[in-house]
Design a protein around this motif. Structure first.
Motif, short mmCIF file in Angstrom:
data_model
loop_
_atom_site.label_atom_id
_atom_site.label_comp_id
_atom_site.label_asym_id
_atom_site.label_seq_id
_atom_site.Cartn_x
_atom_site.Cartn_y
_atom_site.Cartn_z
N ALA A 1 -55.45 -35.20 21.27
CA ALA A 1 -56.89 -34.93 21.36
C ALA A 1 -57.69 -36.14 21.83
CB ALA A 1 -57.42 -34.44 20.01
N PHE A 2 -57.08 -37.31 21.80
CA PHE A 2 -57.73 -38.52 22.30
C PHE A 2 -56.64 -39.55 22.59
CE2 PHE A 2 -57.54 -38.75 17.69
CZ PHE A 2 -57.11 -40.05 17.42
N LYS A 3 -57.02 -40.62 23.24
CA LYS A 3 -56.12 -41.75 23.45
C LYS A 3 -56.55 -42.89 22.54
CE LYS A 3 -54.92 -40.57 28.23
NZ LYS A 3 -53.60 -40.05 27.83
N ALA A 4 -55.58 -43.71 22.13
CA ALA A 4 -55.87 -44.78 21.17
C ALA A 4 -55.18 -46.06 21.61
CB ALA A 4 -55.39 -44.37 19.78
N ASN A 5 -55.78 -47.20 21.22
CA ASN A 5 -55.12 -48.46 21.51
C ASN A 5 -53.92 -48.64 20.58
OD1 ASN A 5 -56.10 -49.44 19.01
ND2 ASN A 5 -57.90 -50.35 19.96
N ARG A 6 -53.08 -49.61 20.89
CA ARG A 6 -51.82 -49.78 20.18
C ARG A 6 -51.99 -50.01 18.68
NH1 ARG A 6 -47.25 -47.61 21.68
NH2 ARG A 6 -45.40 -48.91 21.49
N PRO A 7 -52.87 -50.92 18.25
CA PRO A 7 -53.03 -51.12 16.80
C PRO A 7 -53.47 -49.86 16.07
CG PRO A 7 -54.00 -52.96 18.00
CD PRO A 7 -53.65 -51.91 19.01
N LEU A 8 -54.40 -49.10 16.67
CA LEU A 8 -54.84 -47.86 16.03
C LEU A 8 -53.71 -46.85 15.98
CD1 LEU A 8 -56.99 -46.03 14.80
CD2 LEU A 8 -57.71 -45.42 17.14
N ARG A 9 -52.92 -46.76 17.02
CA ARG A 9 -51.79 -45.83 17.07
C ARG A 9 -50.82 -46.10 15.92
NH1 ARG A 9 -49.14 -42.73 21.00
NH2 ARG A 9 -46.85 -42.83 21.05
N THR B 1 -60.23 -21.79 14.96
CA THR B 1 -60.81 -22.58 16.05
C THR B 1 -59.75 -23.50 16.65
OG1 THR B 1 -62.90 -22.56 14.83
CG2 THR B 1 -62.71 -24.11 16.66
N HIS B 2 -58.96 -24.13 15.78
CA HIS B 2 -57.93 -25.04 16.25
C HIS B 2 -56.87 -24.32 17.08
CE1 HIS B 2 -54.75 -27.93 16.49
NE2 HIS B 2 -53.98 -27.28 15.63
N HIS B 3 -56.42 -23.16 16.62
CA HIS B 3 -55.38 -22.45 17.36
C HIS B 3 -55.92 -21.86 18.67
CE1 HIS B 3 -51.49 -22.17 15.12
NE2 HIS B 3 -52.25 -22.79 14.22
N ALA B 4 -57.21 -21.59 18.71
CA ALA B 4 -57.80 -21.12 19.97
C ALA B 4 -57.91 -22.24 20.98
CB ALA B 4 -59.19 -20.53 19.70
N ASP B 5 -58.08 -23.48 20.51
CA ASP B 5 -58.24 -24.64 21.39
C ASP B 5 -57.52 -25.83 20.76
OD1 ASP B 5 -59.05 -26.28 23.42
OD2 ASP B 5 -61.16 -26.36 22.84
N PRO B 6 -56.18 -25.86 20.82
CA PRO B 6 -55.38 -26.82 20.04
C PRO B 6 -55.66 -28.29 20.34
CG PRO B 6 -54.00 -25.04 20.84
CD PRO B 6 -55.31 -24.91 21.53
N THR B 7 -56.01 -28.63 21.57
CA THR B 7 -56.18 -30.05 21.91
C THR B 7 -57.58 -30.57 21.63
OG1 THR B 7 -56.74 -29.55 24.22
CG2 THR B 7 -54.41 -29.90 23.70
N SER B 8 -58.45 -29.74 21.12
CA SER B 8 -59.82 -30.17 20.84
C SER B 8 -59.83 -31.16 19.67
CB SER B 8 -60.70 -28.97 20.49
OG SER B 8 -62.00 -29.40 20.10
N LYS C 1 -66.79 -44.64 19.36
CA LYS C 1 -67.93 -45.55 19.48
C LYS C 1 -67.48 -47.01 19.38
CE LYS C 1 -71.16 -42.50 19.98
NZ LYS C 1 -71.83 -42.38 21.31
N ALA C 2 -66.44 -47.27 18.58
CA ALA C 2 -65.93 -48.64 18.42
C ALA C 2 -65.06 -49.07 19.60
CB ALA C 2 -65.13 -48.73 17.13
N GLY C 3 -64.72 -48.15 20.48
CA GLY C 3 -63.90 -48.47 21.63
C GLY C 3 -62.41 -48.44 21.36
N TRP C 4 -62.01 -47.98 20.18
CA TRP C 4 -60.60 -47.91 19.83
C TRP C 4 -59.96 -46.61 20.29
CZ3 TRP C 4 -61.67 -49.59 14.09
CH2 TRP C 4 -62.10 -50.93 14.09
N ALA C 5 -60.79 -45.58 20.52
CA ALA C 5 -60.31 -44.29 21.02
C ALA C 5 -61.13 -43.93 22.26
CB ALA C 5 -60.45 -43.21 19.95
N TRP C 6 -60.50 -43.22 23.21
CA TRP C 6 -61.21 -42.83 24.42
C TRP C 6 -60.57 -41.55 24.95
CZ3 TRP C 6 -57.95 -46.93 23.87
CH2 TRP C 6 -56.79 -46.95 24.66
N ASN C 7 -61.17 -41.03 26.03
CA ASN C 7 -60.71 -39.74 26.59
C ASN C 7 -60.62 -38.68 25.49
OD1 ASN C 7 -60.51 -41.02 29.03
ND2 ASN C 7 -58.29 -40.85 29.23
N VAL C 8 -61.63 -38.66 24.63
CA VAL C 8 -61.65 -37.70 23.52
C VAL C 8 -61.96 -36.31 24.06
CG1 VAL C 8 -62.66 -37.11 21.30
CG2 VAL C 8 -62.42 -39.52 21.96
N ARG C 9 -61.19 -35.34 23.66
CA ARG C 9 -61.37 -33.97 24.15
C ARG C 9 -62.34 -33.21 23.25
NH1 ARG C 9 -55.40 -32.05 26.41
NH2 ARG C 9 -54.90 -34.01 27.48
#
Length: 312
Positions: free
Chosen positions: A81-89, A260-267, A289-297
């Protein structure tokens, strides 16, 4: 001269074999010991009560590990549902492990398999696999809630989670799962003992904020698998019987908006309608907002309109 069409690769099998006896014993220990501790803790309340220290430590560990499951294991690792930097991952993988629901790679494989075959043959924990009679539904509820965890089937990692298995850092966190579970129940005891300066504080911290908290947390998560595929509202179109069940919204950090989740799983947000609390989505918003996650769906009004069921 005609060229033969390339042979289509056969899909990898759903299962990769059976769990060993040692693995079954370990899994059952993770399921039974916290539950027994929860039962044992009840007489303590009657006799001596539960302190605010126990409640506070339990709440902190509950929130951190629950969000590790919902934001980390589920929305990030399973559905992207989003991308994360390595430490957050890595932090999300460890936080999810503290919930003692299984190593991250196996958990993700099971859940991706659930979505691939939701409420059909192949789904590891559908309550609808045994029929619709009262007896069949009772059996199905038990199976979906926790019965499936006692089985020996092992989901094929190569088919459902090859991306995580290829990540050395995630494999490392996955292998250390027993350590994270140990810390999850031992650290509350240490904190309880240090804060109260007593062995009694250590014992109640271990029972309440450690084992009992894990047991309660298990049943909240399992209720999403069982209750949220049987009872609730279904405002969106999905391929299965997933439902939104509002009483679990806060305890599940927003996971019980399951239709809602099963209708749109990657949200990244499951609570998309007015008044639907989704704590996990709020954390993802903060991480963005902190810049640790991006491309949030994030869901859009246009997509939700397409997914909504037509009015009767």
């Amino acid at each position: 001269m005609t060229t033969a069409a390339p042979a289509r690769a056969m899909p990898k099998p759903i299962l990769s074999g059976k769990a060993s006896r040692a693995e079954l014993v370990t899994i059952r220990a993770f399921l039974i010991i916290p539950f027994v501790a929860l039962l044992a803790a009840v007489p303590l309340v009657w006799g001596w009560g539960i302190s605010w220290v126990d409640v506070t430590i339990a709440a902190v560990f509950y929130v951190v590990s629950s969000l590790g499951i919902t934001v980390g294991y589920h929305r990030y690792f399973t559905h992207g549902a989003f991308k994360a930097n390595r430490p957050l991952r890595i932090a999300l993988a460890i936080a999810g492990s503290l919930a003692a629901q299984g190593p991250v790679i196996g958990w993700v494989a099971d859940h991706r398999r659930h979505h691939a075959f939701s409420d059909r043959e192949g789904d590891p924990h559908s309550p609808w696999l045994f029929g619709t009679s009262p007896l069949a539904l009772a059996k199905g509820f038990w199976h979906a809630h926790m019965g499936w965890l006692f089985g020996r089937d092992r989901t094929n990692i190569d088919r459902f989670a090859p991306d995580l298995a290829a990540d050395p850092a995630i494999r490392f966190v996955d292998r250390l799962f027993p350590l994270w579970v140990t810390l999850s129940v031992v650290l509350p005891a240490v904190l309880g003992g240090v804060i109260t300066l007593s062995w009694w504080g250590a014992l109640t911290g271990f029972l309440w904020a450690g084992l009992a908290r894990v047991a309660f947390q298990h049943h909240v998560t399992w209720s999403v698998n069982s209750v949220c595929h049987m009872i609730g509202d279904r405002p969106f179109t999905s391929r299965d019987k997933s439902a939104n069940f509002w009483p679990l919204a806060i305890l599940s950090m927003g996971e019980s908006w399951h239709n809602t989740h099963h209708a749109d799983p990657t949200s990244a947000r499951h609570g998309v309608l007015r008044g639907q609390i989704d704590i996990s989505a709020r954390l993802i918003w903060l991480l963005e907002k902190a810049g640790w996650a991006w491309n949030v769906r994030w869901p859009t009004a246009q997509r939700l309109a397409r997914l909504a069921k037509p009015a009767d």
